[in-house]
Design an enzyme around this catalytic site. Structure first.
Site, PDB file in Angstrom:
ATOM      1  N   LYS A  94     -19.254 -26.054  -5.213  1.00  0.00           N
ATOM      2  CA  LYS A  94     -18.654 -24.938  -5.944  1.00  0.00           C
ATOM      3  C   LYS A  94     -19.765 -24.182  -6.688  1.00  0.00           C
ATOM      4  O   LYS A  94     -19.783 -22.960  -6.726  1.00  0.00           O
ATOM      5  CB  LYS A  94     -17.596 -25.417  -6.938  1.00  0.00           C
ATOM      6  CG  LYS A  94     -16.940 -24.227  -7.644  1.00  0.00           C
ATOM      7  CD  LYS A  94     -15.725 -24.619  -8.426  1.00  0.00           C
ATOM      8  CE  LYS A  94     -16.062 -25.212  -9.762  1.00  0.00           C
ATOM      9  NZ  LYS A  94     -16.657 -24.249 -10.715  1.00  0.00           N
ATOM     10  N   GLY A 120     -21.804 -30.562  -6.630  1.00  0.00           N
ATOM     11  CA  GLY A 120     -20.676 -29.900  -5.977  1.00  0.00           C
ATOM     12  C   GLY A 120     -21.094 -28.558  -5.380  1.00  0.00           C
ATOM     13  O   GLY A 120     -21.903 -27.827  -5.964  1.00  0.00           O
ATOM     14  N   GLN A 132     -26.389 -23.160  -8.042  1.00  0.00           N
ATOM     15  CA  GLN A 132     -27.015 -24.285  -8.751  1.00  0.00           C
ATOM     16  C   GLN A 132     -27.607 -25.288  -7.751  1.00  0.00           C
ATOM     17  O   GLN A 132     -28.712 -25.797  -7.946  1.00  0.00           O
ATOM     18  CB  GLN A 132     -25.976 -24.976  -9.633  1.00  0.00           C
ATOM     19  CG  GLN A 132     -26.432 -26.314 -10.192  1.00  0.00           C
ATOM     20  CD  GLN A 132     -25.483 -26.853 -11.237  1.00  0.00           C
ATOM     21  OE1 GLN A 132     -25.508 -26.411 -12.374  1.00  0.00           O
ATOM     22  NE2 GLN A 132     -24.642 -27.804 -10.879  1.00  0.00           N
ATOM     23  N   MET A 163     -21.078 -32.559 -16.969  1.00  0.00           N
ATOM     24  CA  MET A 163     -20.914 -32.179 -18.372  1.00  0.00           C
ATOM     25  C   MET A 163     -19.566 -32.707 -18.880  1.00  0.00           C
ATOM     26  O   MET A 163     -19.036 -32.202 -19.873  1.00  0.00           O
ATOM     27  CB  MET A 163     -21.011 -30.663 -18.529  1.00  0.00           C
ATOM     28  CG  MET A 163     -22.382 -30.150 -18.072  1.00  0.00           C
ATOM     29  SD  MET A 163     -22.888 -28.618 -18.857  1.00  0.00           S
ATOM     30  CE  MET A 163     -21.635 -27.520 -18.290  1.00  0.00           C
ATOM     31  N   GLY A 164     -19.016 -33.695 -18.182  1.00  0.00           N
ATOM     32  CA  GLY A 164     -17.761 -34.297 -18.629  1.00  0.00           C
ATOM     33  C   GLY A 164     -16.550 -33.443 -18.307  1.00  0.00           C
ATOM     34  O   GLY A 164     -16.612 -32.571 -17.433  1.00  0.00           O
ATOM     35  N   HIS A 217     -15.259 -33.814  -9.572  1.00  0.00           N
ATOM     36  CA  HIS A 217     -16.317 -34.762  -9.971  1.00  0.00           C
ATOM     37  C   HIS A 217     -16.083 -36.130  -9.331  1.00  0.00           C
ATOM     38  O   HIS A 217     -17.015 -36.790  -8.901  1.00  0.00           O
ATOM     39  CB  HIS A 217     -16.302 -34.969 -11.495  1.00  0.00           C
ATOM     40  CG  HIS A 217     -16.594 -33.760 -12.305  1.00  0.00           C
ATOM     41  ND1 HIS A 217     -15.626 -33.084 -13.009  1.00  0.00           N
ATOM     42  CD2 HIS A 217     -17.759 -33.115 -12.536  1.00  0.00           C
ATOM     43  CE1 HIS A 217     -16.185 -32.073 -13.643  1.00  0.00           C
ATOM     44  NE2 HIS A 217     -17.468 -32.056 -13.377  1.00  0.00           N
ATOM     45  N   LEU A 227     -13.971 -34.469 -16.766  1.00  0.00           N
ATOM     46  CA  LEU A 227     -13.987 -34.753 -15.330  1.00  0.00           C
ATOM     47  C   LEU A 227     -12.651 -34.480 -14.665  1.00  0.00           C
ATOM     48  O   LEU A 227     -11.598 -34.710 -15.242  1.00  0.00           O
ATOM     49  CB  LEU A 227     -14.380 -36.220 -15.109  1.00  0.00           C
ATOM     50  CG  LEU A 227     -15.719 -36.629 -15.724  1.00  0.00           C
ATOM     51  CD1 LEU A 227     -16.016 -38.093 -15.414  1.00  0.00           C
ATOM     52  CD2 LEU A 227     -16.858 -35.743 -15.254  1.00  0.00           C
TER      53      LEU A 227
HETATM   54  O1  PAF Z   1     -22.850 -28.668 -12.865  1.00  0.00           O
HETATM   55  C1  PAF Z   1     -22.897 -29.128 -14.017  1.00  0.00           C
HETATM   56  O2  PAF Z   1     -21.955 -29.713 -14.526  1.00  0.00           O
HETATM   57  C2  PAF Z   1     -24.163 -28.927 -14.836  1.00  0.00           C
HETATM   58  O3  PAF Z   1     -24.750 -27.701 -14.574  1.00  0.00           O
HETATM   59  C3  PAF Z   1     -25.184 -30.071 -14.655  1.00  0.00           C
HETATM   60  C4  PAF Z   1     -25.691 -30.155 -13.234  1.00  0.00           C
HETATM   61  C5  PAF Z   1     -24.553 -31.382 -15.057  1.00  0.00           C
HETATM   62  C6  PAF Z   1     -26.391 -29.828 -15.560  1.00  0.00           C
HETATM   63  O4  PAF Z   1     -26.022 -29.763 -16.894  1.00  0.00           O
END
Ligand code: PAF
Length: 280
Positions: A149, A147, A153, A30-31, A37, A33
């Site tokens: 973290k 990641g 997810q 989601m930028g 990342h 960074l």
């Molecule tokens: O982890 C993230 O930054 C977001 O949840 C992802 C995987 C890019 C989905 O929007």
């Protein structure tokens, strides 16, 4: 490095690479960074012929409008970092490109999204699954990097890939920390110096708790971590759970599983931070 904004351009370019027999790695972001990342992008560059990074602040995974509004956006700096790390393609779609119509799909992850983040951020993982499944359909990566973290997810993405039988290998990459121990997060940009010092206590306390795990039960450790973090000025624990690393369900004994993780969400002022630590 190519910066691409439309699905058509992305698919066209990747089709050429695929025809040349190249392997495609993918890092969705989601930028805003940071080195966390960049560690994912480095792995992706090393392990694939073509490294694609997406930058898209996905509205469907935010259940709090203010959080979405305040989410940091630093596109120029992101492009610079990605270029110097060796990414080949950055996909930066608009909201209309990803969601030309509302995405009404509802995923069923069983108990995986009923706990921790899923319990406190209703709909969050459905939104993550919506966007990640779309991005996977456009990029069709051989490997995708996430990641650790965002430990829950990662479990949800693995489950989605399994359910949909997608031909992508999901790779979890260890958490990157500041020297203080604070897990890197785009949200850290919103912390003051003092808050950063306080937030570093989260990992320190969790680490200390791993040393106590020999003598204390998971429940006692939950009380220790929750109480100690809440005693740090400005920190408020939303949850701390000690769970089986695969099912994400709480364990009552260290003998319940060979894969046990403690996962925490903490408010530092109005900034919500998450972190996790392995016990076994
Ligand atoms: O982890 C993230 O930054 C977001 O949840 C992802 C995987 C890019 C989905 O929007």
């Amino acid at each position: 490095m190519k910066v691409i904004h439309t699905i058509t351009d992305l698919e066209e370019l990747l089709q050429q690479h695929r025809q040349e027999g190249k392997t495609i790695g993918f890092v969705p972001t989601m930028g805003a960074l940071h080195q966390g990342h960049i560690t994912l992008v480095k792995r992706c560059v090393e392990e694939n012929d073509i490294c694609v990074v997406s930058i898209f602040v996905n509205p469907t995974q935010f259940n709090n409008r203010e959080d979405l509004r305040l989410y940091p956006r630093t596109p120029e700096k992101d492009y610079e970092l990605l270029e110097s790390t060796g990414a080949d393609i950055v996909f930066v779609p608009s909201e209309e490109e990803i969601y030309p119509a509302p995405d009404t799909r509802v995923f069923d992850f069983g108990l995986l999204d009923k706990v921790m983040e899923g319990a406190y951020r209703p709909g969050h993982f459905n939104g993550v699954a919506q966007v990640v499944s779309k991005l996977f359909a456009f990029v069709k990566p051989h490997k995708a990097y996430f990641g650790e973290k965002d430990f829950q997810q990662l479990a949800i993405v693995r489950e989605m890939v399994k359910q949909q039988e997608l031909p992508v290998e999901i790779i979890g990459v260890p958490i990157v920390r500041e020297p203080s121990g604070l897990a890197l997060s785009s949200r850290n940009q919103r912390l003051s110096e003092e808050q950063r010092e306080h937030a570093a206590e989260i990992y320190r306390i969790m680490q200390e708790s791993t040393l106590l795990a020999g003598e204390q039960s998971p429940d006692q450790i939950v009380r220790f971590v929750t109480g100690s973090v809440n005693n740090v000025p400005g920190l408020r624990v939303e949850y701390f759970g000690i769970v089986d690393g695969d099912s994400l369900q709480p364990v009552s004994s260290w003998q319940d599983s060979g894969n046990i993780v403690g996962a925490i969400a903490v408010y530092c002022g109005d900034v919500r931070l998450i972190d996790n630590i392995r016990y076994r």
